[in-house]
Design a protein around this motif. Structure first.
Motif, PDB file in Angstrom:
ATOM      1  N   PHE A  68     -21.160   4.075  -9.906  1.00  0.00           N
ATOM      2  CA  PHE A  68     -20.458   5.277 -10.362  1.00  0.00           C
ATOM      3  C   PHE A  68     -19.241   4.841 -11.171  1.00  0.00           C
ATOM      4  CE2 PHE A  68     -22.568   6.344  -6.394  1.00  0.00           C
ATOM      5  CZ  PHE A  68     -23.163   7.561  -6.668  1.00  0.00           C
ATOM      6  N   GLU A  69     -18.995   5.523 -12.287  1.00  0.00           N
ATOM      7  CA  GLU A  69     -17.822   5.220 -13.107  1.00  0.00           C
ATOM      8  C   GLU A  69     -16.738   6.258 -12.857  1.00  0.00           C
ATOM      9  OE1 GLU A  69     -18.933   4.804 -17.213  1.00  0.00           O
ATOM     10  OE2 GLU A  69     -19.858   2.851 -16.843  1.00  0.00           O
ATOM     11  N   LEU A  70     -15.531   5.762 -12.698  1.00  0.00           N
ATOM     12  CA  LEU A  70     -14.373   6.636 -12.509  1.00  0.00           C
ATOM     13  C   LEU A  70     -13.421   6.411 -13.676  1.00  0.00           C
ATOM     14  CD1 LEU A  70     -15.402   5.687  -9.501  1.00  0.00           C
ATOM     15  CD2 LEU A  70     -13.418   6.983  -8.821  1.00  0.00           C
ATOM     16  N   PRO A  71     -13.353   7.340 -14.632  1.00  0.00           N
ATOM     17  CA  PRO A  71     -12.454   7.185 -15.769  1.00  0.00           C
ATOM     18  C   PRO A  71     -10.980   7.221 -15.345  1.00  0.00           C
ATOM     19  CG  PRO A  71     -13.991   9.023 -16.109  1.00  0.00           C
ATOM     20  CD  PRO A  71     -14.144   8.557 -14.693  1.00  0.00           C
ATOM     21  N   ALA A  72     -10.153   6.555 -16.135  1.00  0.00           N
ATOM     22  CA  ALA A  72      -8.704   6.567 -15.889  1.00  0.00           C
ATOM     23  C   ALA A  72      -8.204   8.007 -15.951  1.00  0.00           C
ATOM     24  CB  ALA A  72      -7.993   5.704 -16.932  1.00  0.00           C
ATOM     25  N   ASP A  73      -7.333   8.344 -15.027  1.00  0.00           N
ATOM     26  CA  ASP A  73      -6.727   9.672 -14.949  1.00  0.00           C
ATOM     27  C   ASP A  73      -5.244   9.457 -14.636  1.00  0.00           C
ATOM     28  OD1 ASP A  73      -6.194  12.355 -14.649  1.00  0.00           O
ATOM     29  OD2 ASP A  73      -7.221  12.545 -12.717  1.00  0.00           O
ATOM     30  N   PRO A  74      -4.471   8.983 -15.659  1.00  0.00           N
ATOM     31  CA  PRO A  74      -3.091   8.570 -15.416  1.00  0.00           C
ATOM     32  C   PRO A  74      -2.235   9.641 -14.735  1.00  0.00           C
ATOM     33  CG  PRO A  74      -3.739   8.082 -17.673  1.00  0.00           C
ATOM     34  CD  PRO A  74      -4.820   8.926 -17.070  1.00  0.00           C
ATOM     35  N   GLN A  75      -1.381   9.171 -13.849  1.00  0.00           N
ATOM     36  CA  GLN A  75      -0.401  10.044 -13.217  1.00  0.00           C
ATOM     37  C   GLN A  75       0.807  10.133 -14.153  1.00  0.00           C
ATOM     38  OE1 GLN A  75      -0.285   9.733  -8.720  1.00  0.00           O
ATOM     39  NE2 GLN A  75      -0.777   7.612  -9.256  1.00  0.00           N
ATOM     40  N   ALA A  76       1.637  11.137 -13.957  1.00  0.00           N
ATOM     41  CA  ALA A  76       2.788  11.386 -14.832  1.00  0.00           C
ATOM     42  C   ALA A  76       3.705  10.168 -14.946  1.00  0.00           C
ATOM     43  CB  ALA A  76       3.576  12.589 -14.316  1.00  0.00           C
TER      44      ALA A  76
ATOM     45  N   ALA B 201       0.818  -1.219   0.000  1.00  0.00           N
ATOM     46  CA  ALA B 201       0.000   0.000   0.000  1.00  0.00           C
ATOM     47  C   ALA B 201       0.852   1.269   0.000  1.00  0.00           C
ATOM     48  CB  ALA B 201      -0.978   0.009   1.168  1.00  0.00           C
ATOM     49  N   THR B 202       2.021   1.181  -0.627  1.00  0.00           N
ATOM     50  CA  THR B 202       2.900   2.350  -0.658  1.00  0.00           C
ATOM     51  C   THR B 202       3.255   2.812  -2.071  1.00  0.00           C
ATOM     52  OG1 THR B 202       4.847   0.921  -0.497  1.00  0.00           O
ATOM     53  CG2 THR B 202       3.968   1.793   1.573  1.00  0.00           C
ATOM     54  N   LYS B 203       3.154   1.923  -3.064  1.00  0.00           N
ATOM     55  CA  LYS B 203       3.556   2.277  -4.428  1.00  0.00           C
ATOM     56  C   LYS B 203       2.384   2.124  -5.399  1.00  0.00           C
ATOM     57  CE  LYS B 203       8.304   0.808  -3.765  1.00  0.00           C
ATOM     58  NZ  LYS B 203       8.763  -0.439  -3.240  1.00  0.00           N
ATOM     59  N   ALA B 204       2.290   3.074  -6.331  1.00  0.00           N
ATOM     60  CA  ALA B 204       1.240   3.041  -7.347  1.00  0.00           C
ATOM     61  C   ALA B 204       1.462   1.867  -8.307  1.00  0.00           C
ATOM     62  CB  ALA B 204       1.232   4.354  -8.121  1.00  0.00           C
ATOM     63  N   VAL B 205       0.347   1.273  -8.749  1.00  0.00           N
ATOM     64  CA  VAL B 205       0.383   0.193  -9.735  1.00  0.00           C
ATOM     65  C   VAL B 205      -0.522   0.607 -10.890  1.00  0.00           C
ATOM     66  CG1 VAL B 205      -0.194  -2.220 -10.207  1.00  0.00           C
ATOM     67  CG2 VAL B 205       0.763  -1.597  -7.987  1.00  0.00           C
ATOM     68  N   ALA B 206       0.079   0.865 -12.050  1.00  0.00           N
ATOM     69  CA  ALA B 206      -0.697   1.251 -13.231  1.00  0.00           C
ATOM     70  C   ALA B 206      -1.298   0.006 -13.868  1.00  0.00           C
ATOM     71  CB  ALA B 206       0.191   2.000 -14.221  1.00  0.00           C
ATOM     72  N   ILE B 207      -2.619   0.070 -14.151  1.00  0.00           N
ATOM     73  CA  ILE B 207      -3.308  -1.079 -14.737  1.00  0.00           C
ATOM     74  C   ILE B 207      -3.923  -0.691 -16.078  1.00  0.00           C
ATOM     75  CG2 ILE B 207      -3.780  -2.108 -12.476  1.00  0.00           C
ATOM     76  CD1 ILE B 207      -6.696  -1.112 -12.775  1.00  0.00           C
ATOM     77  N   GLU B 208      -4.211  -1.705 -16.899  1.00  0.00           N
ATOM     78  CA  GLU B 208      -4.854  -1.486 -18.188  1.00  0.00           C
ATOM     79  C   GLU B 208      -6.358  -1.466 -17.981  1.00  0.00           C
ATOM     80  OE1 GLU B 208      -3.568  -4.517 -20.901  1.00  0.00           O
ATOM     81  OE2 GLU B 208      -1.499  -3.828 -20.893  1.00  0.00           O
ATOM     82  N   ALA B 209      -6.897  -0.296 -17.716  1.00  0.00           N
ATOM     83  CA  ALA B 209      -8.345  -0.141 -17.557  1.00  0.00           C
ATOM     84  C   ALA B 209      -8.708   1.284 -17.951  1.00  0.00           C
ATOM     85  CB  ALA B 209      -8.764  -0.399 -16.114  1.00  0.00           C
ATOM     86  N   GLU B 210      -9.799   1.415 -18.694  1.00  0.00           N
ATOM     87  CA  GLU B 210     -10.248   2.747 -19.101  1.00  0.00           C
ATOM     88  C   GLU B 210     -11.053   3.411 -18.000  1.00  0.00           C
ATOM     89  OE1 GLU B 210     -12.253   2.639 -22.863  1.00  0.00           O
ATOM     90  OE2 GLU B 210     -10.637   1.469 -23.792  1.00  0.00           O
ATOM     91  N   LYS B 211     -11.633   2.572 -17.098  1.00  0.00           N
ATOM     92  CA  LYS B 211     -12.438   3.108 -16.007  1.00  0.00           C
ATOM     93  C   LYS B 211     -12.600   2.041 -14.926  1.00  0.00           C
ATOM     94  CE  LYS B 211     -16.670   1.600 -18.171  1.00  0.00           C
ATOM     95  NZ  LYS B 211     -17.735   1.889 -19.053  1.00  0.00           N
ATOM     96  N   LEU B 212     -12.966   2.502 -13.732  1.00  0.00           N
ATOM     97  CA  LEU B 212     -13.348   1.602 -12.648  1.00  0.00           C
ATOM     98  C   LEU B 212     -14.801   1.893 -12.322  1.00  0.00           C
ATOM     99  CD1 LEU B 212     -10.384   1.717 -10.071  1.00  0.00           C
ATOM    100  CD2 LEU B 212     -10.771   0.114 -11.934  1.00  0.00           C
ATOM    101  N   THR B 213     -15.544   0.858 -11.991  1.00  0.00           N
ATOM    102  CA  THR B 213     -16.936   1.035 -11.597  1.00  0.00           C
ATOM    103  C   THR B 213     -17.059   0.705 -10.122  1.00  0.00           C
ATOM    104  OG1 THR B 213     -17.682   0.456 -13.817  1.00  0.00           O
ATOM    105  CG2 THR B 213     -19.324   0.358 -12.052  1.00  0.00           C
ATOM    106  N   VAL B 214     -17.664   1.618  -9.386  1.00  0.00           N
ATOM    107  CA  VAL B 214     -17.873   1.442  -7.957  1.00  0.00           C
ATOM    108  C   VAL B 214     -19.374   1.385  -7.714  1.00  0.00           C
ATOM    109  CG1 VAL B 214     -17.583   2.503  -5.681  1.00  0.00           C
ATOM    110  CG2 VAL B 214     -15.752   2.678  -7.377  1.00  0.00           C
ATOM    111  N   SER B 215     -19.834   0.339  -7.038  1.00  0.00           N
ATOM    112  CA  SER B 215     -21.235   0.221  -6.645  1.00  0.00           C
ATOM    113  C   SER B 215     -21.343   0.560  -5.171  1.00  0.00           C
ATOM    114  CB  SER B 215     -21.744  -1.208  -6.884  1.00  0.00           C
ATOM    115  OG  SER B 215     -21.699  -1.502  -8.260  1.00  0.00           O
TER     116      SER B 215
END
Length: 174
Positions: A111-119, A87-101
């Motif tokens: 609710f849909e959360l679109p990908a918002d890549p970090q630098a 729970a300390t390092k970011a993990v970039a995944i291949e997903a255009e969005k995440l869905t949260v119920s």
């Protein structure tokens, strides 16, 4: 009889008492060596990861601590960060969005959360997913519970969203 008791008391005091040579006072030498702690710092839980994510948000466990989601809310928007097992390092995944119920006051909504890549995220991947839905933010702040389902390296993970809001909100931003 009183003399015998007094003599006995003095004899006991002599044998049991202490002298100056019995008392040892030593001063610890000053050292520049690092301090070694016997326990984990209070901000770490027994699983070996922090109680909060790198951004100060609440953590959601994925797959028996294989990964984590850090949830940030309370600012009129919501951000979910995908993190490693510690729970300390970011993990970039291949997903255009995440869905949260979420479920709140008997109502269920997705609710849909679109990908918002970090630098630092690899091209075509994202470790951050955001929503500007004020309604989702309000639901999260009100303690809505639910789940987020995502794929990481071809495996499906479900994170249970539940809020442990026993802590004091003053001065605490999510």
């Amino acid at each position: 009889m009183k003399t015998h008791l007094l003599t006995l008391a003095l004899a006991c005091t002599t044998f049991v008492g202490c002298s100056e040579k019995d008392v040892q006072v030593s001063e610890a030498p000053e050292s520049s060596e690092p301090i070694v702690m016997d326990e984990l710092p209070p901000m770490m839980d027994m699983g070996g990861h922090p109680e909060h994510g790198p951004h100060g948000g609440e953590l959601v466990e994925l797959g028996k601590e294989a990964f984590h989601i850090e949830m940030m809310h309370g600012t009129g928007a919501v951000a979910l960060y995908v993190l490693d097992g510690s729970a300390t390092k970011a993990v970039a995944i291949e997903a255009e969005k995440l869905t949260v119920s979420l479920k709140h006051d008997g109502e269920v909504k997705s609710f849909e959360l679109p990908a918002d890549p970090q630098a630092e995220d690899e091209s075509g991947k994202s470790s951050r997913f955001t929503s500007t839905s004020a309604e989702m933010d309000q639901w999260m702040e009100a303690g809505a519970e639910g789940a987020v389902i995502l794929q990481i390296n071809g495996k499906s993970f479900t994170g249970k969203i539940s809020h442990d809001h026993d802590h004091d909100h003053e001065g605490h931003s999510h």
